[in-house]
Design an enzyme around this catalytic site. Structure first.
Site, PDB file in Angstrom:
ATOM      1  CG  HIS A 233       5.944   3.023   1.871  1.00 22.70           C
ATOM      2  ND1 HIS A 233       4.585   3.175   1.725  1.00 22.70           N
ATOM      3  CD2 HIS A 233       6.130   2.288   2.997  1.00 22.70           C
ATOM      4  CE1 HIS A 233       3.970   2.540   2.716  1.00 22.70           C
ATOM      5  NE2 HIS A 233       4.872   2.004   3.500  1.00 22.70           N
TER       6      HIS A 233
ATOM      7  CB  ALA B 247      -0.954  -0.008   1.189  1.00 21.57           C
TER       8      ALA B 247
ATOM      9  CB  SER C 121      -0.265   6.377   7.607  1.00 25.03           C
ATOM     10  OG  SER C 121      -0.805   5.126   7.958  1.00 25.03           O
TER      11      SER C 121
ATOM     12  CD  GLU D 168      13.813  10.334  12.370  1.00 22.73           C
ATOM     13  OE1 GLU D 168      13.123  11.373  12.286  1.00 22.73           O
ATOM     14  OE2 GLU D 168      15.023  10.332  12.650  1.00 22.73           O
ATOM     15  CE  LYS D 169       2.678   7.407  10.446  1.00 25.79           C
ATOM     16  NZ  LYS D 169       2.319   6.047  10.564  1.00 25.79           N
ATOM     17  CG  ASP D 170       6.062   2.987  11.866  1.00 23.31           C
ATOM     18  OD1 ASP D 170       4.942   2.883  12.364  1.00 23.31           O
ATOM     19  OD2 ASP D 170       6.238   3.162  10.638  1.00 23.31           O
TER      20      ASP D 170
ATOM     21  NE  ARG E 239      -2.417   1.351  10.704  1.00 26.12           N
ATOM     22  CZ  ARG E 239      -2.702   0.714  11.816  1.00 26.12           C
ATOM     23  NH1 ARG E 239      -3.592   1.185  12.637  1.00 26.12           N
ATOM     24  NH2 ARG E 239      -2.078  -0.397  12.124  1.00 26.12           N
TER      25      ARG E 239
HETATM   26  P1  AMP Z   1       4.894  -0.020   6.506  1.00 26.79           P
HETATM   27  O1  AMP Z   1       4.617  -0.427   5.108  1.00 26.79           O
HETATM   28  O2  AMP Z   1       3.812   0.822   7.094  1.00 26.79           O
HETATM   29  O3  AMP Z   1       5.315  -1.166   7.379  1.00 26.79           O
HETATM   30  O4  AMP Z   1       6.139   0.956   6.423  1.00 26.79           O
HETATM   31  C1  AMP Z   1       7.353   0.553   5.840  1.00 26.79           C
HETATM   32  C2  AMP Z   1       8.422   1.533   6.218  1.00 26.79           C
HETATM   33  O5  AMP Z   1       8.077   2.826   5.732  1.00 26.79           O
HETATM   34  C3  AMP Z   1       8.608   1.671   7.737  1.00 26.79           C
HETATM   35  O6  AMP Z   1       9.985   1.781   8.032  1.00 26.79           O
HETATM   36  C4  AMP Z   1       7.871   2.940   8.046  1.00 26.79           C
HETATM   37  O7  AMP Z   1       8.343   3.610   9.201  1.00 26.79           O
HETATM   38  C5  AMP Z   1       8.154   3.751   6.783  1.00 26.79           C
HETATM   39  N1  AMP Z   1       7.158   4.817   6.627  1.00 26.79           N
HETATM   40  C6  AMP Z   1       5.813   4.677   6.554  1.00 26.79           C
HETATM   41  N2  AMP Z   1       5.220   5.876   6.449  1.00 26.79           N
HETATM   42  C7  AMP Z   1       6.214   6.796   6.447  1.00 26.79           C
HETATM   43  C8  AMP Z   1       6.252   8.222   6.385  1.00 26.79           C
HETATM   44  N3  AMP Z   1       5.142   8.946   6.303  1.00 26.79           N
HETATM   45  N4  AMP Z   1       7.453   8.830   6.399  1.00 26.79           N
HETATM   46  C9  AMP Z   1       8.601   8.108   6.504  1.00 26.79           C
HETATM   47  N5  AMP Z   1       8.634   6.761   6.580  1.00 26.79           N
HETATM   48  C10 AMP Z   1       7.461   6.115   6.559  1.00 26.79           C
END
Ligand code: AMP
Length: 279
Positions: A36, A31, A185, A148-150, A187
């Protein structure tokens, strides 16, 4: 761009690379959005090739409902990855990763896992540790990129790499935001129009909390944020915490030597949004 679903095939490809090829790795759950892509662009600059994984990891979801409803947009993900010249995509199935044994390894992250998200999402970080460790073994990346979001996840991965002596360098990347400040995000696409409209209130409050933290105590700032959310009926505050960046321990008193960060989790109807800011 090459796409592999099997561990054996991606490992064969990695084995065939010239010795010393710098591999940048960006694990994702798909997604994909511009947040990303910002990680992938940074990885492109700092490595010879970039590998992105897309895998919705079942063991990190504490609610089955969240796993089932997680957005899956593989066609658009692949075209976005092509547009940023990603070299290799890894899209395994749950069976490929876990065989028939979909359970987490148990980790000790020296307490990082018990703070914030850990209090509200049972077993989440064991699931994250399990999948990220497995992906590191398969991909053998030189550098690995996390948002850094997470932020709590980023610190936990750093801890795992250190404790398990995994040879990849962890790179933390800045939070990428919408023009109105909402942290990007996967979401966000599930927010109603009404909730999407008020969601930037989260980052606006974080920025104001940062200012307040310059002149007030942590407890006063926490009280102030909690009150702000009482006046915002569409957003339900789950937690707001001020913690030491390295240990994620909630703070008692300010110490000039320490770096602090504020963390927030909010429900917009059923959609849970998180964000944070360096103080
Ligand atoms: P996810 O697909 O949500 O598991 O995210 C994959 C990676 O992308 C993780 O390291 C997240 O922290 C990063 N990520 C997701 N959203 C953002 C954002 N808005 N800014 C920076 N990194 C992000």
């Amino acid at each position: 761009m090459l796409v592999f679903a099997k561990i054996k095939s991606i490992q064969q490809k990695i084995k065939s690379l010239k010795k010393g090829t710098a591999i940048g790795f960006v694990p994702t759950m798909g997604a994909l959005h511009k947040g990303h892509l910002s990680l992938i662009k940074q990885a492109k600059k700092e490595n010879d090739i970039v590998i992105v994984s897309i895998f919705v990891n079942p063991t990190q979801f504490d609610k089955q409902e969240d796993l089932v409803n997680y957005p899956k947009t593989i066609d658009s993900d692949l075209s976005l990855l092509k547009s940023v010249s990603c070299d290799i995509v890894f899209t395994p199935t749950a069976d490929e990763i876990y065989s028939s044994n979909i359970i987490s390894q148990l980790f000790n992250f020296d307490g990082l896992e018990h703070q914030m998200e850990g209090k509200f999402r049972d077993g989440h970080f064991d699931g994250v540790g399990t999948i990220v460790k497995r992906l590191f073994e398969i991909v053998t990346p030189t550098k690995s990129y996390f948002g850094e979001k997470d932020f709590q996840q980023l610190q936990i991965i750093r801890k795992m790499v250190e404790k398990h002596q995994i040879s990849t360098k962890i790179i933390g990347c800045e939070i990428y935001r919408e023009a109105d400040g909402l942290a990007m995000s996967s979401r966000n696409s599930r927010l109603t129009k009404e909730h999407r409209k008020v969601a930037p209130f989260i980052y606006k409050t974080l920025k104001e909390a940062k200012k307040e933290f310059g002149i007030k105590s942590a407890i006063e700032v926490i009280d102030w944020v909690e009150n702000e959310f009482k006046n915002q009926p569409l957003l339900e505050l789950e937690y707001f915490e001020i913690a030491v960046e390295e240990t994620l321990q909630p703070i008692k008193n300010k110490d000039q030597e320490q770096k602090y960060r504020a963390f927030i989790a909010v429900f917009a109807d059923k959609i849970r949004l998180i964000d944070n800011i360096s103080l």
